[in-house]
Design a protein around this motif. Structure first.
Motif, PDB file in Angstrom:
ATOM      1  N   ALA A 180       0.852  -1.189   0.000  1.00  0.00           N
ATOM      2  CA  ALA A 180       0.000   0.000   0.000  1.00  0.00           C
ATOM      3  C   ALA A 180       0.893   1.246   0.000  1.00  0.00           C
ATOM      4  O   ALA A 180       0.595   2.243  -0.660  1.00  0.00           O
ATOM      5  N   LEU A 181       1.971   1.165   0.737  1.00  0.00           N
ATOM      6  CA  LEU A 181       3.064   2.137   0.728  1.00  0.00           C
ATOM      7  C   LEU A 181       4.340   1.307   0.587  1.00  0.00           C
ATOM      8  O   LEU A 181       4.333   0.111   0.880  1.00  0.00           O
ATOM      9  N   PRO A 182       5.434   1.893   0.147  1.00  0.00           N
ATOM     10  CA  PRO A 182       6.659   1.090  -0.005  1.00  0.00           C
ATOM     11  C   PRO A 182       7.047   0.375   1.289  1.00  0.00           C
ATOM     12  O   PRO A 182       7.220   1.000   2.333  1.00  0.00           O
ATOM     13  N   VAL A 212      -7.967   3.991  11.711  1.00  0.00           N
ATOM     14  CA  VAL A 212      -7.464   2.783  12.354  1.00  0.00           C
ATOM     15  C   VAL A 212      -6.996   1.847  11.248  1.00  0.00           C
ATOM     16  O   VAL A 212      -7.748   1.556  10.319  1.00  0.00           O
ATOM     17  N   LEU A 213      -5.760   1.417  11.353  1.00  0.00           N
ATOM     18  CA  LEU A 213      -5.171   0.510  10.363  1.00  0.00           C
ATOM     19  C   LEU A 213      -4.470  -0.644  11.058  1.00  0.00           C
ATOM     20  O   LEU A 213      -3.903  -0.470  12.141  1.00  0.00           O
ATOM     21  N   ARG A 214      -4.480  -1.782  10.395  1.00  0.00           N
ATOM     22  CA  ARG A 214      -3.556  -2.868  10.725  1.00  0.00           C
ATOM     23  C   ARG A 214      -2.494  -2.782   9.643  1.00  0.00           C
ATOM     24  O   ARG A 214      -2.825  -2.713   8.452  1.00  0.00           O
ATOM     25  N   ALA A 215      -1.239  -2.759  10.035  1.00  0.00           N
ATOM     26  CA  ALA A 215      -0.166  -2.620   9.052  1.00  0.00           C
ATOM     27  C   ALA A 215       0.959  -3.599   9.347  1.00  0.00           C
ATOM     28  O   ALA A 215       1.253  -3.903  10.508  1.00  0.00           O
ATOM     29  N   MET A 216       1.565  -4.083   8.266  1.00  0.00           N
ATOM     30  CA  MET A 216       2.694  -4.988   8.348  1.00  0.00           C
ATOM     31  C   MET A 216       3.859  -4.314   7.614  1.00  0.00           C
ATOM     32  O   MET A 216       3.723  -3.921   6.459  1.00  0.00           O
ATOM     33  N   GLY A 257      13.704  -3.520   7.128  1.00  0.00           N
ATOM     34  CA  GLY A 257      14.354  -2.469   6.352  1.00  0.00           C
ATOM     35  C   GLY A 257      13.445  -1.302   5.982  1.00  0.00           C
ATOM     36  O   GLY A 257      13.910  -0.310   5.432  1.00  0.00           O
ATOM     37  N   THR A 258      12.159  -1.399   6.297  1.00  0.00           N
ATOM     38  CA  THR A 258      11.234  -0.304   5.978  1.00  0.00           C
ATOM     39  C   THR A 258      11.520   0.892   6.880  1.00  0.00           C
ATOM     40  O   THR A 258      11.679   0.743   8.083  1.00  0.00           O
ATOM     41  N   ARG A 259      11.575   2.046   6.253  1.00  0.00           N
ATOM     42  CA  ARG A 259      11.741   3.305   6.998  1.00  0.00           C
ATOM     43  C   ARG A 259      10.749   4.300   6.401  1.00  0.00           C
ATOM     44  O   ARG A 259      10.763   4.568   5.204  1.00  0.00           O
TER      45      ARG A 259
END
Length: 166
Positions: free
Chosen positions: A26-28, A45-49, A53-55
């Protein structure tokens, strides 16, 4: 006087994220599920994974955030000695500025549930404003991903549209 519900609904407004599609990238570096998006009150409200290395961009919160880490580990670049791990609950007051990061050597994705009021004002590494992330922007992003990828419309809870009284 006996209390009556202001909003009449025949069933609970409930979702099970195990039954909802995940929006990959959804985003890098971020897979996400919208659960509640309220552009009228600036709440989301979101569930995110987040992959190792994600910044994310450095961002300023206009409102508060409740972040529950469900899996993995992550930290704010500004607070490397305070990693958030599975089971951590983090409260961020409005006015907070930080940079979310998952270590490159993380063994698994970091997964979290975030309850946010307000917007993230995003900045580049030079401190220059690059954009806003809020409930309205998220609604548009998920709508765009649905069209672009030929997916079923995102299912999330949102309040009724605003209008005039009768």
């Amino acid at each position: 006087m006996k209390p009556t519900p202001y909003v009449d609904h025949a069933a609970l407004l409930t979702l099970n994220f195990h039954e909802l599609p995940v929006f990959k990238d959804a985003l890098p570096g971020v897979d996400a599920q919208p659960l509640f998006l309220d552009p009228h009150n600036g709440a989301w409200v979101l569930r995110a994974m987040f992959r190792p290395g994600t910044r994310l961009p450095t961002h300023y919160h206009t409102g508060d955030v409740h972040f529950f880490t469900l899996k993995g580990r992550w930290n704010y670049v500004e607070y490397p000695d305070q990693p958030q791990t599975a089971g951590s609950y983090l409260y961020e007051p409005g006015g907070s500025i930080h940079t979310f990061a998952v270590p490159e050597d993380a063994a698994e994705d970091a997964e979290g549930l975030m309850i946010v009021r307000g917007a993230n004002m995003n900045f580049d590494d030079n401190g220059q404003y690059v954009g806003i992330l809020d409930a309205s922007w998220l609604m548009q992003m998920f709508d765009h991903l649905v069209k672009e990828r030929g997916m079923e419309p995102a299912r999330y809870i949102t309040p009724p549209p605003v209008g005039y009284t009768a």
